[in-house]
Design an enzyme around this catalytic site. Structure first.
Site, PDB file in Angstrom:
ATOM      1  CE  LYS A 149      46.999   2.440 -68.904  1.00 37.91           C
ATOM      2  NZ  LYS A 149      47.100   1.567 -70.082  1.00 37.91           N
ATOM      3  CD  GLU A 187      59.256  -7.208 -75.189  1.00 43.62           C
ATOM      4  OE1 GLU A 187      58.461  -6.281 -75.391  1.00 43.62           O
ATOM      5  OE2 GLU A 187      59.953  -7.310 -74.149  1.00 43.62           O
ATOM      6  NE  ARG A 241      61.682  -4.906 -74.222  1.00 41.72           N
ATOM      7  CZ  ARG A 241      61.732  -4.060 -73.191  1.00 41.72           C
ATOM      8  NH1 ARG A 241      62.220  -2.855 -73.347  1.00 41.72           N
ATOM      9  NH2 ARG A 241      61.280  -4.421 -72.011  1.00 41.72           N
TER      10      ARG A 241
END
Length: 639
Positions: A285, A371, A399
């Protein structure tokens, strides 16, 4: 500040232009693309670290594959800024996340090079499999490439899709972008050589021939031969799990080395055999920009920043954010009650629970991008007498709807849902707006629903949720700063299902649910200049509804306006249902529900979004005047 010098990038209008470049030119192009991405995001803000991590991968995929005929799907889509620059959108890249500009995520209506819109994670493999099977059924030959990060692979949906794909012969390539692991010695020359070898046509053909030969062996020998192949390659590469799911595994490969990426992707493009393949690439990253490399969390999502120093623009000091107020309120409750635990789904800093975790590490749980699991895990904790707070953005809680209904509400388990980002959310746009939770939770029996009008109310609602121990509860609050109110050290428990009246009047009643309350008070001030006296009330609760308050407002006023930062069929639907069943709509009451319009509202400044939605003070005034026949419904919007 001068823009970066980009002679090669200036020659790229669409990805097919890359196919005229040599390998060395593509390397230089990647450097220019990285510089352009950094410069653009320094102007607009956005997701920087993830985009810098996939620059070489973006160049390689577009150079090797025939996009958009070959489908390229970016999971989440927040890393697709370099992709946007290469696919005809460079001239608009500095409108990223601005009103009327480019989306911060992939978006089908924006470009043919975005075959699937995304912003929620872990959908790419399912969508890619659908595209691959759909193409096969129609006799269309194309490659489908899904790029998914290691974080997104923590969600069950990714494995459901892989399990399904592994049983198919779909022409699907999944690129696992692993930016959580360091580029260690295995991701070097030997690994690249093996990956190139096992992705080549001769190796694939030989493997296919041996597989066919093995099928002529007696069953036990055939199974042993197949296992030997899979585990031998898994031992070398670490791909056994993916092989078990039916994928042909290649990697790990240095995702920043085009000398490795280009031939491997070319091999995968030119293979003869059908079936899903997983290419494991390791990236960093923030690659190529020192501030982002040294602080990937800080530069995951950035505001405008100085390219030279990396210093991000600081907003002027103001009140604490609602997110911080929630976290502090929960910490105060947890200090008083050791049964309180907190759960988040890969969003510790976004939900404010990173500060909770520092103080109570054993009582804080980050379950990854999962979730559904988070909600049922919280339900399990509740059965053991703990007090779980499940902090999930409204848009992500969608979700886990079945788990909320079946595992929590149906069993009346006291799970507390803290729903950040309620209402419209500015630059993140429609994908992240908390538009629907009032409606999708309001229809569930036995659910307590609250909405914070300000930061003090949020403190009280955290305390109230902690005290509710016989049923599920949920409270919503917006993105951004509070209103600068003085905060208590700890919230007070509210009377369940009781609202409050802030201003008494006679002609018009404005009943607010949530953080539009300040706009309601402004509207009441404006209506007073028209000689119209207004009652302004804060409902606090959608369930249980303060029916006495609603009935009084309906009986004592000519006009009743409900205001909410949610979709239709939410709070206004609950109010109207009660009024209708009690005959209070039969006596000439002028009821006007004001909610988010039945459209998806694109990214823009929040004030402009709420003007578009018609939920700022001028639109409330216009609604009241129109109900009384004193003015047209639509007054000019104020910026």
């Amino acid at each position: 500040m001068n823009r970066p010098v980009t002679p090669l990038l200036d020659r790229v209008t669409i990805p097919s232009d890359l196919r005229n470049f040599s390998g060395d030119q593509l390397k230089r192009l990647a450097e220019e693309l990285r510089a352009e991405t950094i410069d653009a995001v320094s102007v607009t803000g956005g997701h920087l670290g993830a985009s810098l991590g996939v620059v070489e991968l973006t160049v390689a995929v577009h150079a090797i594959f025939d996009t958009p005929h070959d489908r390229l799907i970016w999971d989440v889509g927040h890393q697709a800024y370099p992709h946007k620059i290469l696919t005809g959108r460079r001239d608009r890249i500095r409108t990223l996340r601005q009103g009327g500009g480019l989306s911060g995520f992939t978006k089908r209506s924006e470009s043919a090079y975005d075959p699937f819109g995304a912003a929620h994670s872990s959908t790419s493999i399912s969508a890619g499999l659908g595209m691959a099977i759909g193409s096969q059924l129609q006799g269309k030959e194309r490659n489908v490439i899904a790029v998914i990060g290691d974080g997104s692979m923590s969600a069950g949906m990714a494995y459901e899709a892989m399990n399904n794909a592994g049983a198919s012969k779909a022409n699907l390539i999944v690129i696992l972008n692993d930016n959580d692991m360091s580029i260690a010695p295995p991701v070097g020359a030997m690994s690249a050589y093996l990956s190139k070898l096992i992705s080549s046509r001769p190796f694939l053909s030989l493997r296919d021939m041996m597989a066919r030969l093995a099928r002529r062996f007696p069953a036990p020998l055939e199974r042993a031969a197949r296992r030997a192949d899979e585990y031998a390659r898994g031992l070398l590469t670490g791909g056994t799990l993916f092989e078990e799911l039916g994928f042909y595994y290649v990697g790990p490969v240095d995702g920043h080395d085009l000398d490795h990426l280009l031939p491997i992707l070319r091999n995968l493009r030119d293979r003869d055999q059908q079936g899903p393949i997983l290419l494991h690439v390791v990236t960093q990253k923030g690659k190529g920009y020192a501030p982002a490399e040294s602080s990937p969390d800080k530069y995951h999502g950035v505001v405008k920043f100085n390219v030279v120093t990396g210093e991000q623009a600081k907003a002027p000091p103001g009140p604490p954010s609602f997110t911080k107020v929630f976290a502090n309120g929960l910490i105060a409750e947890a200090e008083a009650d050791d049964r309180i635990v907190a759960i988040n789904a890969a969003m510790p800093s976004g939900t404010g629970l990173d500060s909770f975790a520092k103080k109570f590490p054993r009582r804080s749980f980050d379950v990854g991008i999962a979730e559904q699991h988070a909600v049922t895990f919280a339900a399990g904790l509740a059965t053991e007498g703990l007090k779980p707070f499940c902090a999930i953005y409204s848009t992500f809680l969608q979700r886990a709807y079945d788990q909320i209904m079946h595992d929590v509400a149906l069993q009346s388990l006291p799970v507390r849902f803290a729903m950040d980002r309620a209402g419209l959310v500015g630059a993140d746009g429609a994908t992240h707006a908390g538009s629907f939770d009032i409606a999708y939770l309001g229809c569930l029996p036995n659910m307590v629903l609250m909405a914070a009008a300000d930061e003090v109310e949020l403190m009280h609602m955290v305390a109230t949720a902690a005290a509710i121990d016989d049923r599920p509860s949920a409270f919503r609050y917006p993105r951004g700063e509070g209103f600068g109110l003085e905060l208590p050290k700890r919230g007070s428990v509210l009377d369940l299902g009781k609202g409050r009246v802030l201003r008494e009047g006679t002609a018009i009643a404005i009943l607010s649910y949530g953080a539009r309350l300040q706009e309601c008070l402004k509207a009441a001030d404006e209506l007073a200049t028209h000689g119209l006296s207004c009652t302004v009330a804060d409902a606090r609760f959608a369930k249980p509804l303060d029916t006495a308050l609603v009935e009084r407002l309906a009986r004592e006023h000519e006009v009743l306006i409900t205001i909410e930062e949610g979709s239709m069929l939410g709070f206004s639907g609950i109010v109207m249902h009660h009024l209708a069943t009690h005959g209070l709509l039969d006596r000439g009451l002028k009821l006007r529900p004001m909610c988010l319009p039945d459209v998806f509202i694109d990214h823009d400044a929040p004030r402009k979004q709420y003007d578009q939605a018609g939920l700022n003070a001028p639109q409330i005034v216009a609604t009241a005047l129109a109900a009384l026949g004193k003015a047209e419904m639509h007054l000019p919007a104020r910026a």
